[in-house]
Design a protein around this motif. Structure first.
Motif, PDB file in Angstrom:
ATOM      1  N   ILE A  50      11.543  31.274  -6.300  1.00 43.82           N
ATOM      2  CA  ILE A  50      10.745  30.042  -6.272  1.00 43.82           C
ATOM      3  C   ILE A  50       9.329  30.296  -6.809  1.00 43.82           C
ATOM      4  O   ILE A  50       8.683  29.372  -7.324  1.00 43.82           O
ATOM      5  N   GLN A  51       8.873  31.546  -6.764  1.00 37.90           N
ATOM      6  CA  GLN A  51       7.531  31.844  -7.276  1.00 37.90           C
ATOM      7  C   GLN A  51       7.468  31.755  -8.806  1.00 37.90           C
ATOM      8  O   GLN A  51       6.390  31.691  -9.374  1.00 37.90           O
ATOM      9  N   VAL A  52       8.652  31.758  -9.447  1.00 31.84           N
ATOM     10  CA  VAL A  52       8.697  31.456 -10.880  1.00 31.84           C
ATOM     11  C   VAL A  52       9.383  30.107 -11.089  1.00 31.84           C
ATOM     12  O   VAL A  52      10.032  29.866 -12.118  1.00 31.84           O
ATOM     13  N   GLU A  92      -1.082  41.587   4.465  1.00 25.12           N
ATOM     14  CA  GLU A  92      -0.193  41.027   3.455  1.00 25.12           C
ATOM     15  C   GLU A  92      -0.970  40.304   2.358  1.00 25.12           C
ATOM     16  O   GLU A  92      -2.078  39.818   2.570  1.00 25.12           O
ATOM     17  N   GLY A  93      -0.341  40.262   1.206  1.00 25.83           N
ATOM     18  CA  GLY A  93      -0.857  39.486   0.091  1.00 25.83           C
ATOM     19  C   GLY A  93       0.330  38.790  -0.540  1.00 25.83           C
ATOM     20  O   GLY A  93       1.472  39.015  -0.133  1.00 25.83           O
ATOM     21  N   CYS A  94       0.085  37.957  -1.524  1.00 30.29           N
ATOM     22  CA  CYS A  94       1.172  37.206  -2.146  1.00 30.29           C
ATOM     23  C   CYS A  94       0.760  36.869  -3.571  1.00 30.29           C
ATOM     24  O   CYS A  94      -0.369  36.435  -3.807  1.00 30.29           O
ATOM     25  N   LEU A  95       1.676  37.067  -4.519  1.00 29.40           N
ATOM     26  CA  LEU A  95       1.340  36.776  -5.920  1.00 29.40           C
ATOM     27  C   LEU A  95       1.076  35.287  -6.132  1.00 29.40           C
ATOM     28  O   LEU A  95       0.445  34.917  -7.124  1.00 29.40           O
ATOM     29  N   SER A  96       1.502  34.448  -5.193  1.00 31.38           N
ATOM     30  CA  SER A  96       1.239  33.007  -5.296  1.00 31.38           C
ATOM     31  C   SER A  96      -0.056  32.602  -4.587  1.00 31.38           C
ATOM     32  O   SER A  96      -0.433  31.427  -4.603  1.00 31.38           O
ATOM     33  N   GLN A 135      10.923  40.087   5.144  1.00 36.93           N
ATOM     34  CA  GLN A 135      10.633  38.877   5.938  1.00 36.93           C
ATOM     35  C   GLN A 135       9.712  37.938   5.163  1.00 36.93           C
ATOM     36  O   GLN A 135       9.907  36.723   5.153  1.00 36.93           O
ATOM     37  N   HIS A 136       8.711  38.501   4.505  1.00 40.08           N
ATOM     38  CA  HIS A 136       7.777  37.703   3.693  1.00 40.08           C
ATOM     39  C   HIS A 136       8.532  36.974   2.575  1.00 40.08           C
ATOM     40  O   HIS A 136       8.323  35.781   2.346  1.00 40.08           O
ATOM     41  N   GLU A 137       9.436  37.687   1.905  1.00 38.91           N
ATOM     42  CA  GLU A 137      10.159  37.082   0.776  1.00 38.91           C
ATOM     43  C   GLU A 137      11.186  36.050   1.241  1.00 38.91           C
ATOM     44  O   GLU A 137      11.346  35.002   0.605  1.00 38.91           O
ATOM     45  N   ILE A 138      11.877  36.338   2.349  1.00 42.76           N
ATOM     46  CA  ILE A 138      12.841  35.351   2.868  1.00 42.76           C
ATOM     47  C   ILE A 138      12.096  34.089   3.299  1.00 42.76           C
ATOM     48  O   ILE A 138      12.583  32.976   3.108  1.00 42.76           O
ATOM     49  N   ASP A 139      10.901  34.254   3.843  1.00 45.34           N
ATOM     50  CA  ASP A 139      10.066  33.083   4.168  1.00 45.34           C
ATOM     51  C   ASP A 139       9.883  32.196   2.930  1.00 45.34           C
ATOM     52  O   ASP A 139       9.973  30.973   3.017  1.00 45.34           O
ATOM     53  N   HIS A 140       9.624  32.825   1.773  1.00 47.56           N
ATOM     54  CA  HIS A 140       9.457  32.042   0.532  1.00 47.56           C
ATOM     55  C   HIS A 140      10.678  31.160   0.271  1.00 47.56           C
ATOM     56  O   HIS A 140      10.555  30.018  -0.172  1.00 47.56           O
ATOM     57  N   LEU A 141      11.884  31.706   0.527  1.00 46.98           N
ATOM     58  CA  LEU A 141      13.114  30.950   0.273  1.00 46.98           C
ATOM     59  C   LEU A 141      13.214  29.739   1.192  1.00 46.98           C
ATOM     60  O   LEU A 141      13.949  28.796   0.916  1.00 46.98           O
TER      61      LEU A 141
HETATM   62 NI    NI Z   1       4.649  36.118  -1.396  1.00 47.36          NI
END
Ligand code: NI
Length: 171
Positions: A50-52, A92-96, A135-141
């Protein structure tokens, strides 16, 4: 392969719930390859489709230490089967949400089930950075961002900052 544009806060697509992948098609493989290229270029250690701007349940990750080379991993339709009571805190950080870092407390260990690019199912126990990252990435989903775990004050502040930056770049 191609580097894709990473969408950033406050893009509403980040709040979409991504749909499951029914079959690993050549398109899915090509997207995963693009996501690795995008993630390494950023650079980052994890990326959700989803980040792309692709709302499907696909994650790329590489948490290998620099001296150990690379360890590209793909997670399709990942699910958390169980989580430890014990928690751990990581910055934590996030590319978005570029250049914004905050400490987040999450379960220290999780058991995760996922499919790989060959359509094979896996179950693994994750701990440390792996547990936090998955966990961070599944949250994105699920349309969730790490700033959702912060105080309302902090969350509002970061949202305001990115909303303002988006408006400025529109002009
Ligand atoms: Ni992220």
């Amino acid at each position: 392969m191609a580097i894709r544009e990473i969408i950033v806060l406050p893009d509403k697509q980040l709040r979409l719930v991504s749909r499951p992948i029914e079959k690993v098609t050549p398109e899915i493989r090509a997207l995963a390859a693009d996501m690795f290229e995008t993630m390494y270029d950023a650079p980052g250690i994890g990326l959700a489709a989803i980040q792309v701007a692709e709302p499907i349940r696909l994650i790329t990750m590489d948490i290998a230490k620099k001296e150990d080379g690379t360890d590209p991993r793909v997670f399709i339709n990942p699910e958390i089967l169980s989580s430890s009571e014990e928690t751990s805190t990581y910055e934590e950080g996030c590319l978005s949400i570029p250049e914004y870092y905050e400490e987040v407390e999450r379960p220290a260990r999780v058991r995760v089930r996922f499919m790989d690019l060959d359509g094979k199912m896996h179950e693994e126990d994750a701990e440390g950075l792996y547990a936090t990252c998955i966990q961070h990435e599944i949250d994105h989903l699920n349309g969730k961002l790490f700033v959702d775990y912060l105080s309302k004050l902090k969350r509002d502040r970061v949202l305001k900052k990115f909303t303002k930056a988006a408006k400025l770049s529109e002009k």
